[in-house]
Structure formats: structure tokens, C-alpha cells
Scaffold this motif. Structure first.
Motif, mmCIF file in Angstrom:
data_model
loop_
_atom_site.group_PDB
_atom_site.id
_atom_site.type_symbol
_atom_site.label_atom_id
_atom_site.label_comp_id
_atom_site.label_asym_id
_atom_site.label_seq_id
_atom_site.Cartn_x
_atom_site.Cartn_y
_atom_site.Cartn_z
ATOM 1 N N THR A 39 5.438 -27.414 25.848
ATOM 2 C CA THR A 39 6.675 -28.008 26.371
ATOM 3 C C THR A 39 7.615 -28.259 25.204
ATOM 4 N N GLU A 40 8.910 -28.115 25.468
ATOM 5 C CA GLU A 40 9.891 -28.282 24.408
ATOM 6 C C GLU A 40 9.883 -29.732 23.931
ATOM 7 N N THR A 41 9.968 -29.921 22.624
ATOM 8 C CA THR A 41 9.969 -31.274 22.065
ATOM 9 C C THR A 41 11.012 -31.349 20.949
ATOM 10 N N GLU A 42 11.004 -32.464 20.255
ATOM 11 C CA GLU A 42 11.895 -32.725 19.132
ATOM 12 C C GLU A 42 12.103 -31.499 18.218
ATOM 13 N N ALA A 43 13.353 -31.288 17.830
ATOM 14 C CA ALA A 43 13.682 -30.146 16.968
ATOM 15 C C ALA A 43 13.068 -30.314 15.576
ATOM 16 N N LEU A 44 12.987 -29.217 14.861
ATOM 17 C CA LEU A 44 12.462 -29.243 13.492
ATOM 18 C C LEU A 44 13.304 -30.184 12.629
ATOM 19 N N PRO A 45 12.703 -31.154 11.972
ATOM 20 C CA PRO A 45 13.500 -32.058 11.137
ATOM 21 C C PRO A 45 14.085 -31.322 9.932
ATOM 22 N N VAL A 46 15.196 -31.819 9.461
ATOM 23 C CA VAL A 46 15.951 -31.138 8.409
ATOM 24 C C VAL A 46 15.094 -30.892 7.169
ATOM 25 N N GLU A 47 14.187 -31.812 6.834
ATOM 26 C CA GLU A 47 13.386 -31.652 5.612
ATOM 27 C C GLU A 47 12.379 -30.502 5.706
ATOM 28 N N LEU A 48 12.183 -29.948 6.919
ATOM 29 C CA LEU A 48 11.244 -28.819 7.048
ATOM 30 C C LEU A 48 11.957 -27.477 7.186
ATOM 31 N N ARG A 49 13.305 -27.498 7.160
ATOM 32 C CA ARG A 49 14.037 -26.244 7.384
ATOM 33 C C ARG A 49 13.846 -25.249 6.256
#
Ligand SMILES: O=C(O)CCC(=O)C(=O)O
Ligand SMILES: [Fe+2]
Length: 187
Positions: free
Chosen positions: A67-77
Motif C-alpha cells: 500500500t502506498e505510504t509516506e514518500a522517500l524522505p529528502v535525506e535518502l534521495r
């Protein structure tokens, strides 16, 4: 090669890349990860010692549903970019990130990654060194392999390494974190 019995063979589709991130990057990633809320993994009624945090898509270990959840946090981009580069695919196709926290002595047992995910899996290791073991086949056909995963290294599981071989990580000596990126099947 450790205590694994069987004929040693390097899984086709396995790539190992030392030093995908620098010491400084590892330090700041570990600082960010230390603030995450990790969730328990319950499989077949057992609670594992490792804990996890999903981004992009949540995987339910009981129902096998995504199921879709929280987007990738900026520190993991940035690490996703680098992992995607290693696997030769656009970063956006790595739709799911799984952050796993392994306390000393914790493991992940023998498995193939869920079929709900696409044909390529990329994993980054932070903190403790550990072993990544592989096996396929039975009896005379049994093949085994193991690779030491150094901190800051990454691996790609594609082809047979992803689909035909099972993998596991035996007891980690120190605290380890991994960040695993996966595609959704069909993407
Ligand atoms: O921690 C790792 O590098 C591997 C984790 C793994 O095999 C998985 O989550 O499916
Ligand atoms: Fe896995």
C-alpha cells in the motif's frame, strides 16, 4: 568461504560495490536513521529482532499486500540516485525503500524477495560488516555463495541472484542498518 557446504558458485546477476557512500555520508545517514520510528516484523507469528521502516510503499508481511505510504524522505534521495545508477535504472523506478535496523545478533532468514517487487533489488549497508549468503538447489545441485558486506557498500540482486537464489544474513556482530530499494513489479 565460511561454514557453507555445497559447491561454490557466484550467483549471476549479483553486483557488489564497495564505498558507494563516503564516511561523512554514512555518518549523516546514520544520524538521520537514528531518529526514525522503526516497526516490528511479524512473520508466521514470530517477531523478528530486526525492525523496519518503509517508504514509498508499505509491505504487509502477513497479507503480502503493498500500500502506498509516506514518500522517500529528502535525506535518502541521493542514495537512491546512487543505488539506481549502480543498477543502471532511473531512480524513480525504485519506488520502495526499506530501511532495516539490525541490532547485534539479529539476522534475516533464508528467503527470496517477494514477487510483488520487480526484478532488481539494490541494498546499501551502513554500520556493521555482515555476510550475505546465497543458496539454491538441493543435494547434488546445491550451490552456495557468500559475500562480505562492508559498511558503505552496496549490492544489486538482479537476474538469477534475485529470482533463483535465496539469500540470508547471519547474526550481525554490531548494529547494522541497510537501505534496500525495490521496483514494483511491472514498472
Ligand atoms: O539487509 C540487507 O541488506 C538485506 C535485507 C533483505 O534481504 C530483505 O529485506 O529482503
Ligand atoms: Fe531479501
Amino acid at each position: 568461504m565460511g561454514r557453507m557446504r555445497g559447491t561454490h558458485e557466484r550467483p549471476a546477476g549479483l553486483t557488489y560495490q564497495p564505498e558507494l557512500v563516503s564516511d561523512d555520508e554514512e555518518r549523516s545517514l546514520l544520524t538521520a536513521l537514528a531518529a526514525y520510528d522503526f516497526h516490528e516484523v511479524r512473520m508466521h507469528g514470530q517477531i523478528a529482532r530486526r525492525t523496519v521502516r518503509h517508504f514509498g510503499f508499505d509491505y504487509d508481511y502477513g497479507s503480502f499486500q503493498l500500500t502506498e505510504t509516506e514518500a522517500l524522505p529528502v535525506e535518502l534521495r541521493e542514495v537512491r540516485e546512487r543505488c539506481a545508477g549502480l543498477a543502471g535504472m532511473p531512480a524513480a523506478t525504485l519506488a520502495q525503500a526499506l530501511v532495516t535496523r539490525y541490532p547485534p545478533g539479529s539476522v534475516i532468514g533464508w528467503h527470496r524477495d517477494a514477487p510483488a517487487f520487480g526484478p532488481t533489488v539494490v541494498g546499501l549497508s551502513l554500520g556493521s560488516t555482515c555476510l550475505l549468503r546465497f543458496q539454491r538447489g538441493r543435494a547434488d545441485e546445491r550451490r552456495v555463495y557468500e559475500v562480505e558486506l562492508a559498511p558503505r557498500s552496496a549490492y544489486v540482486l538482479a537476474g538469477a541472484a534475485r529470482s533463483a537464489w535465496r539469500h540470508s544474513i547471519p547474526s550481525v556482530p554490531e548494529l547494522r542498518h541497510s537501505i534496500t530499494f525495490r521496483q514494483l513489479r511491472g514498472s
